[in-house]
Design a protein around this motif. Structure first.
Motif, PDB file in Angstrom:
ATOM      1  N   SER A 157      -6.531   0.863  -9.358  1.00  0.00           N
ATOM      2  CA  SER A 157      -6.282   0.154 -10.625  1.00  0.00           C
ATOM      3  C   SER A 157      -6.634  -1.325 -10.540  1.00  0.00           C
ATOM      4  O   SER A 157      -7.002  -1.931 -11.544  1.00  0.00           O
ATOM      5  CB  SER A 157      -4.829   0.324 -11.053  1.00  0.00           C
ATOM      6  OG  SER A 157      -3.956  -0.183 -10.064  1.00  0.00           O
TER       7      SER A 157
ATOM      8  N   HIS B 253      -5.949  -0.118  -3.866  1.00  0.00           N
ATOM      9  CA  HIS B 253      -5.478   0.294  -5.198  1.00  0.00           C
ATOM     10  C   HIS B 253      -6.634   0.397  -6.184  1.00  0.00           C
ATOM     11  O   HIS B 253      -7.278  -0.602  -6.508  1.00  0.00           O
ATOM     12  CB  HIS B 253      -4.438  -0.693  -5.725  1.00  0.00           C
ATOM     13  CG  HIS B 253      -3.164  -0.655  -4.945  1.00  0.00           C
ATOM     14  ND1 HIS B 253      -2.235   0.329  -5.089  1.00  0.00           N
ATOM     15  CD2 HIS B 253      -2.700  -1.475  -3.987  1.00  0.00           C
ATOM     16  CE1 HIS B 253      -1.238   0.122  -4.263  1.00  0.00           C
ATOM     17  NE2 HIS B 253      -1.500  -0.977  -3.572  1.00  0.00           N
TER      18      HIS B 253
ATOM     19  N   LYS C 224       0.852  -1.190   0.000  1.00  0.00           N
ATOM     20  CA  LYS C 224       0.000   0.000   0.000  1.00  0.00           C
ATOM     21  C   LYS C 224       0.886   1.237   0.000  1.00  0.00           C
ATOM     22  O   LYS C 224       1.278   1.730   1.036  1.00  0.00           O
ATOM     23  CB  LYS C 224      -0.865   0.025   1.263  1.00  0.00           C
ATOM     24  CG  LYS C 224      -2.134  -0.739   1.161  1.00  0.00           C
ATOM     25  CD  LYS C 224      -2.930  -0.690   2.426  1.00  0.00           C
ATOM     26  CE  LYS C 224      -3.162   0.706   2.938  1.00  0.00           C
ATOM     27  NZ  LYS C 224      -3.998   0.783   4.111  1.00  0.00           N
TER      28      LYS C 224
ATOM     29  N   LYS D 150      -2.331   4.992  -3.974  1.00  0.00           N
ATOM     30  CA  LYS D 150      -3.647   4.523  -4.404  1.00  0.00           C
ATOM     31  C   LYS D 150      -3.800   4.460  -5.932  1.00  0.00           C
ATOM     32  O   LYS D 150      -4.509   3.623  -6.455  1.00  0.00           O
ATOM     33  CB  LYS D 150      -4.677   5.489  -3.812  1.00  0.00           C
ATOM     34  CG  LYS D 150      -6.085   5.015  -3.873  1.00  0.00           C
ATOM     35  CD  LYS D 150      -6.975   5.963  -3.121  1.00  0.00           C
ATOM     36  CE  LYS D 150      -7.598   5.152  -2.049  1.00  0.00           C
ATOM     37  NZ  LYS D 150      -8.556   5.707  -1.217  1.00  0.00           N
ATOM     38  N   ASP D 151      -3.129   5.361  -6.638  1.00  0.00           N
ATOM     39  CA  ASP D 151      -3.336   5.506  -8.076  1.00  0.00           C
ATOM     40  C   ASP D 151      -2.227   4.905  -8.938  1.00  0.00           C
ATOM     41  O   ASP D 151      -2.135   5.217 -10.112  1.00  0.00           O
ATOM     42  CB  ASP D 151      -3.500   6.989  -8.414  1.00  0.00           C
ATOM     43  CG  ASP D 151      -4.701   7.584  -7.712  1.00  0.00           C
ATOM     44  OD1 ASP D 151      -5.745   6.921  -7.676  1.00  0.00           O
ATOM     45  OD2 ASP D 151      -4.592   8.696  -7.181  1.00  0.00           O
ATOM     46  N   ARG D 152      -1.397   4.052  -8.382  1.00  0.00           N
ATOM     47  CA  ARG D 152      -0.326   3.434  -9.175  1.00  0.00           C
ATOM     48  C   ARG D 152      -0.914   2.439 -10.172  1.00  0.00           C
ATOM     49  O   ARG D 152      -1.973   1.873  -9.943  1.00  0.00           O
ATOM     50  CB  ARG D 152       0.647   2.709  -8.245  1.00  0.00           C
ATOM     51  CG  ARG D 152       1.333   3.701  -7.343  1.00  0.00           C
ATOM     52  CD  ARG D 152       2.733   3.542  -7.078  1.00  0.00           C
ATOM     53  NE  ARG D 152       3.517   2.892  -8.079  1.00  0.00           N
ATOM     54  CZ  ARG D 152       4.701   2.410  -7.826  1.00  0.00           C
ATOM     55  NH1 ARG D 152       5.214   2.507  -6.635  1.00  0.00           N
ATOM     56  NH2 ARG D 152       5.401   1.825  -8.758  1.00  0.00           N
TER      57      ARG D 152
ATOM     58  N   GLY E  80      -1.599  -1.024 -12.183  1.00  0.00           N
ATOM     59  CA  GLY E  80      -1.941  -2.300 -11.580  1.00  0.00           C
ATOM     60  C   GLY E  80      -1.077  -3.488 -11.958  1.00  0.00           C
ATOM     61  O   GLY E  80      -1.536  -4.620 -11.868  1.00  0.00           O
TER      62      GLY E  80
END
Length: 163
Positions: A93, A91, A65, A68-70, A72
């Motif tokens: 993605s 996440h 973690k 949040k927007d990385r 996938g």
């Protein structure tokens, strides 16, 4: 871009599946997760890399973690190779895949429940749907088409600037 073997669509042959923690080289493995998984063999991608890692595991866990927007990839890479993958619902993605919900968790206890459901075959139909969705999303012809579209947009943009 890895030339690993594809896991066959089968029920797990080992009594206790080998779990793989997927993540970058600075991945802190949360102690509560390891405590929940103490009865399993757990490999970390930080210790075993590339195809050797993916070829050695039966179930992947994408639990890091950090942002949040990385993208996938932690979730989709093992799925591409046919490895059931449990991801942290933090996440965004991971949840982009329509069939991902049965494989997303918010707690360590949930991960253990999902591992058991994968090992006993309960999640096999759901896994097939998710695996097929991921393979349709990231196969080489789709990626090539995305690059061609990108290059086309650059050519169009460069032509507009030259005018």
């Amino acid at each position: 871009n890895l030339n690993c073997w594809m896991h066959v669509d089968r029920t797990l042959t080992r009594r206790r599946p080998v779990l793989g923690l997927v993540g970058g080289n600075h991945m802190p493995v949360p102690h509560p997760l390891l405590e929940q998984l103490r009865n399993y063999t757990v490999l970390s991608e930080t210790k075993v890399r590339g195809c050797r890692f993916y070829n050695s595991i039966d179930i992947a866990i994408a639990w890091k973690k950090d942002s949040k927007d990385r993208p996938g990839e932690r979730f989709s890479n093992p799925l591409w190779f046919g490895i059931p993958t449990i991801g942290h619902s933090y996440h965004v993605s991971f949840a982009d895949y329509k069939h991902a919900h049965p494989f997303l968790c918010t707690s360590e206890a949930c991960v253990l429940t999902k591992v058991q459901a994968i090992a006993n075959g309960t999640l096999v139909p759901a896994f097939r749907k998710l695996r097929d969705e991921v393979r349709a999303d990231v196969n080489s012809s789709v990626v090539a088409r995305m690059y061609l579209d990108l290059f086309k947009r650059f050519r169009h943009r460069d032509a507009a600037f030259a005018s």
